[in-house]
Design a protein around this motif. Structure first.
Motif, PDB file in Angstrom:
ATOM      1  N   ASP A 143       0.831  -1.205   0.000  1.00 52.03           N
ATOM      2  CA  ASP A 143       0.000   0.000   0.000  1.00 52.03           C
ATOM      3  C   ASP A 143       0.863   1.252   0.000  1.00 52.03           C
ATOM      4  N   ALA A 144       0.404   2.261  -0.713  1.00 48.19           N
ATOM      5  CA  ALA A 144       1.089   3.553  -0.720  1.00 48.19           C
ATOM      6  C   ALA A 144       0.694   4.352   0.514  1.00 48.19           C
ATOM      7  N   VAL A 145       1.693   4.806   1.252  1.00 49.98           N
ATOM      8  CA  VAL A 145       1.479   5.650   2.421  1.00 49.98           C
ATOM      9  C   VAL A 145       2.304   6.919   2.242  1.00 49.98           C
ATOM     10  N   LEU A 146       1.642   8.051   2.328  1.00 47.87           N
ATOM     11  CA  LEU A 146       2.314   9.339   2.193  1.00 47.87           C
ATOM     12  C   LEU A 146       2.879   9.771   3.542  1.00 47.87           C
ATOM     13  N   VAL A 147       4.098  10.281   3.519  1.00 48.24           N
ATOM     14  CA  VAL A 147       4.747  10.774   4.732  1.00 48.24           C
ATOM     15  C   VAL A 147       5.391  12.118   4.424  1.00 48.24           C
ATOM     16  N   GLU A 148       5.543  12.915   5.456  1.00 45.63           N
ATOM     17  CA  GLU A 148       6.211  14.199   5.281  1.00 45.63           C
ATOM     18  C   GLU A 148       7.697  13.998   4.986  1.00 45.63           C
ATOM     19  N   ARG A 149       8.284  15.000   4.372  1.00 49.17           N
ATOM     20  CA  ARG A 149       9.712  14.997   4.099  1.00 49.17           C
ATOM     21  C   ARG A 149      10.342  16.188   4.802  1.00 49.17           C
TER      22      ARG A 149
ATOM     23  N   LEU B  92       8.298   5.906  10.394  1.00 51.78           N
ATOM     24  CA  LEU B  92       8.797   5.289   9.165  1.00 51.78           C
ATOM     25  C   LEU B  92       9.106   3.815   9.401  1.00 51.78           C
ATOM     26  N   GLN B  93       9.672   3.496  10.569  1.00 50.29           N
ATOM     27  CA  GLN B  93       9.958   2.103  10.900  1.00 50.29           C
ATOM     28  C   GLN B  93       8.671   1.278  10.971  1.00 50.29           C
TER      29      GLN B  93
ATOM     30  N   ALA C 133       5.150  -2.780   8.351  1.00 55.81           N
ATOM     31  CA  ALA C 133       3.825  -3.229   7.911  1.00 55.81           C
ATOM     32  C   ALA C 133       3.778  -3.482   6.409  1.00 55.81           C
ATOM     33  N   GLY C 134       4.861  -3.176   5.717  1.00 57.01           N
ATOM     34  CA  GLY C 134       4.912  -3.417   4.275  1.00 57.01           C
ATOM     35  C   GLY C 134       4.497  -2.246   3.429  1.00 57.01           C
ATOM     36  N   ALA C 135       4.383  -1.052   4.020  1.00 60.45           N
ATOM     37  CA  ALA C 135       3.949   0.117   3.270  1.00 60.45           C
ATOM     38  C   ALA C 135       5.005   0.541   2.244  1.00 60.45           C
ATOM     39  N   ARG C 136       4.528   1.118   1.171  1.00 61.33           N
ATOM     40  CA  ARG C 136       5.381   1.748   0.166  1.00 61.33           C
ATOM     41  C   ARG C 136       5.360   3.247   0.474  1.00 61.33           C
ATOM     42  N   LEU C 137       6.439   3.754   1.041  1.00 60.46           N
ATOM     43  CA  LEU C 137       6.464   5.128   1.536  1.00 60.46           C
ATOM     44  C   LEU C 137       6.737   6.110   0.401  1.00 60.46           C
ATOM     45  N   ILE C 138       5.927   7.156   0.343  1.00 62.26           N
ATOM     46  CA  ILE C 138       6.061   8.201  -0.671  1.00 62.26           C
ATOM     47  C   ILE C 138       6.126   9.542   0.055  1.00 62.26           C
ATOM     48  N   GLU C 139       7.182  10.274  -0.166  1.00 65.88           N
ATOM     49  CA  GLU C 139       7.387  11.529   0.545  1.00 65.88           C
ATOM     50  C   GLU C 139       6.617  12.673  -0.107  1.00 65.88           C
ATOM     51  N   VAL C 140       6.014  13.497   0.751  1.00 63.45           N
ATOM     52  CA  VAL C 140       5.341  14.718   0.316  1.00 63.45           C
ATOM     53  C   VAL C 140       6.265  15.886   0.653  1.00 63.45           C
ATOM     54  N   PRO C 141       6.653  16.676  -0.324  1.00 59.98           N
ATOM     55  CA  PRO C 141       7.585  17.773  -0.046  1.00 59.98           C
ATOM     56  C   PRO C 141       6.951  18.853   0.818  1.00 59.98           C
ATOM     57  N   SER C 142       7.805  19.609   1.467  1.00 58.71           N
ATOM     58  CA  SER C 142       7.328  20.737   2.268  1.00 58.71           C
ATOM     59  C   SER C 142       7.207  21.966   1.387  1.00 58.71           C
TER      60      SER C 142
END
Length: 396
Positions: free
Chosen positions: A122-128, A135-136, A141-150
């Motif tokens: 699954d795609a999960v958006l996180v801050e950058r 993040l750990q 959990a198997g997430a595909r982490l995608i960073e959202v820029p500031s």
């Protein structure tokens, strides 16, 4: 001849992308004499209300020891849940006890939410950048982490909406108030727009808010869930930063669509959080002592923040930038391009001072010239000495 033993199986593949927390690794430095460590986000132990906490434990053990030492409901102590709900309501987010699940620290809350809401891939958006332990948990959990820029002092809202649609994101993880690691706070407009985008696109937001009540300047803001229907925003919080981290007491505020799964995940993790600690915390909070304790902490932490900000003026090289947080525990610094904080760390330690290199807080393409500094652990005089040492280390 006897058969040669066969090697045991390798570790689970889900651990492959999860690295140890450099923050936890660096905490060992705080036990070394002489080191001034800006690395750990630790509350000041001298500000703990030891007397009041001891009285609450003594009262619980003298008046209801058998219940306090027994198994208890997975959701948590009913009185404590009601108190947490009332605290949310006072912050501008009407809440009932039924919305609350007590967790073993807010970190467990994040892990349980990741297990409940994320499937592998699954795609999960996180801050950058973003909180390292989140993040750990999401990676595990198997997430595909995608960073959202500031974008300035907040999240790039256009990028958030576009990335959520492009990747069919399930979640967006954010620390909206006194962000870890940057210290920034999302304003009311940002909170409202993030909630609106979540509703429009159809993803959930995990608003991780353990620092919300550690404000030293500026105006208070309502929790993000107050800006939309509760189905789209899940809130986490903690007593670690405002009462004592050793109690390991956190909480999740969630809606009925999530709670059953969250409870099952917690049952499989630890059945329930410490019955005794929950009961003692409920008693302590009912006495009203936390208000005075928090007032003392806010006053002192504000002085410590100011000391760190003042010291960075001369400690960091020309061209550096750093945040000026209204609360929380952290200042985020960016050194000039070409500098590498991880390379500088051994030199800093040789000068008896430590910080966290910022690269660990990025899900991808880390920025080597960043660092996180915590100001809550030491008094202003020690912080001034720490920044003096930092300046000597960075000067070469």
């Amino acid at each position: 001849m006897p058969n040669r033993p066969t090697d045991p199986p390798a570790l689970a593949t889900r651990l492959a992308g999860v690295t140890s927390s450099i923050v936890r690794d660096l905490l060992a430095l705080t036990e070394r004499p002489g080191i001034i460590s800006f690395a750990g986000g630790l509350p000041a132990p001298e500000l703990f209300d030891v007397e009041g906490t001891a009285e609450s434990f003594a009262t619980v053990l003298s008046t209801g020891a058998r219940a306090a030492l027994q198994y208890s409901p997975t959701e948590g102590n009913a009185t404590l849940r009601a108190i947490v709900a009332d605290r949310y309501t006072a912050l501008g987010l009407p809440t009932r006890a039924e919305n609350i699940v007590i967790t073993t620290g807010s970190q467990q809350g994040l892990s349980l939410l990741a297990a409940t809401l994320v499937d592998p891939g699954d795609a999960v958006l996180v801050e950058r950048p973003s909180y390292l332990a989140a993040l750990q948990a999401l990676t595990l959990a198997g997430a595909r982490l995608i960073e959202v820029p500031s974008n300035g002092d907040g999240v790039d809202l256009d990028a958030l909406a576009e990335l959520a649609r492009r990747h069919s994101a399930r979640l967006f993880y954010t620390v909206p108030t006194f962000h870890n690691p940057t210290g920034r706070t999302l304003d009311a407009h940002q909170r409202g727009r993030i909630a609106e985008i979540a509703q429009q696109v159809g993803f959930r937001v995990i608003a991780d808010d353990p620092y919300h009540e550690l404000r030293y300047s500026g105006e208070s803001l309502a929790p993000m869930a107050a800006f939309c229907d509760s189905d789209h925003v899940v809130s986490t919080g903690s007593f670690s930063k405002i009462l004592a981290p050793g109690l390991r007491l956190g909480f999740v505020r969630c809606d009925p669509t999530i709670k059953p799964g969250l409870v099952v995940a917690k049952q499989s993790a630890d059945l329930h959080t410490s019955t005794l600690d929950q009961a003692a915390a409920a008693h302590y909070l009912a006495t009203g002592r936390l208000s005075a304790s928090l007032a003392r902490a806010r006053c002192e932490y504000g002085r410590r923040r100011d000391a760190l900000l003042a010291g960075l003026e001369s400690a960091l090289p020309p061209g550096s930038r750093w945040t000026n947080p209204d609360g929380g525990m952290f200042v985020w610094a960016e050194l000039p391009e070409g500098w590498d904080a991880a390379v500088l760390l051994p030199t800093a330690i040789a000068h008896q001072v430590a910080f966290v290199p910022g690269a660990s807080f990025f899900a991808s393409a880390p920025r080597a010239n960043t660092m996180r500094l915590s100001f809550t652990t030491y008094d202003p005089e020690t912080i001034a000495e720490g920044t003096r040492r930092l300046g000597l280390a960075l000067a070469g």
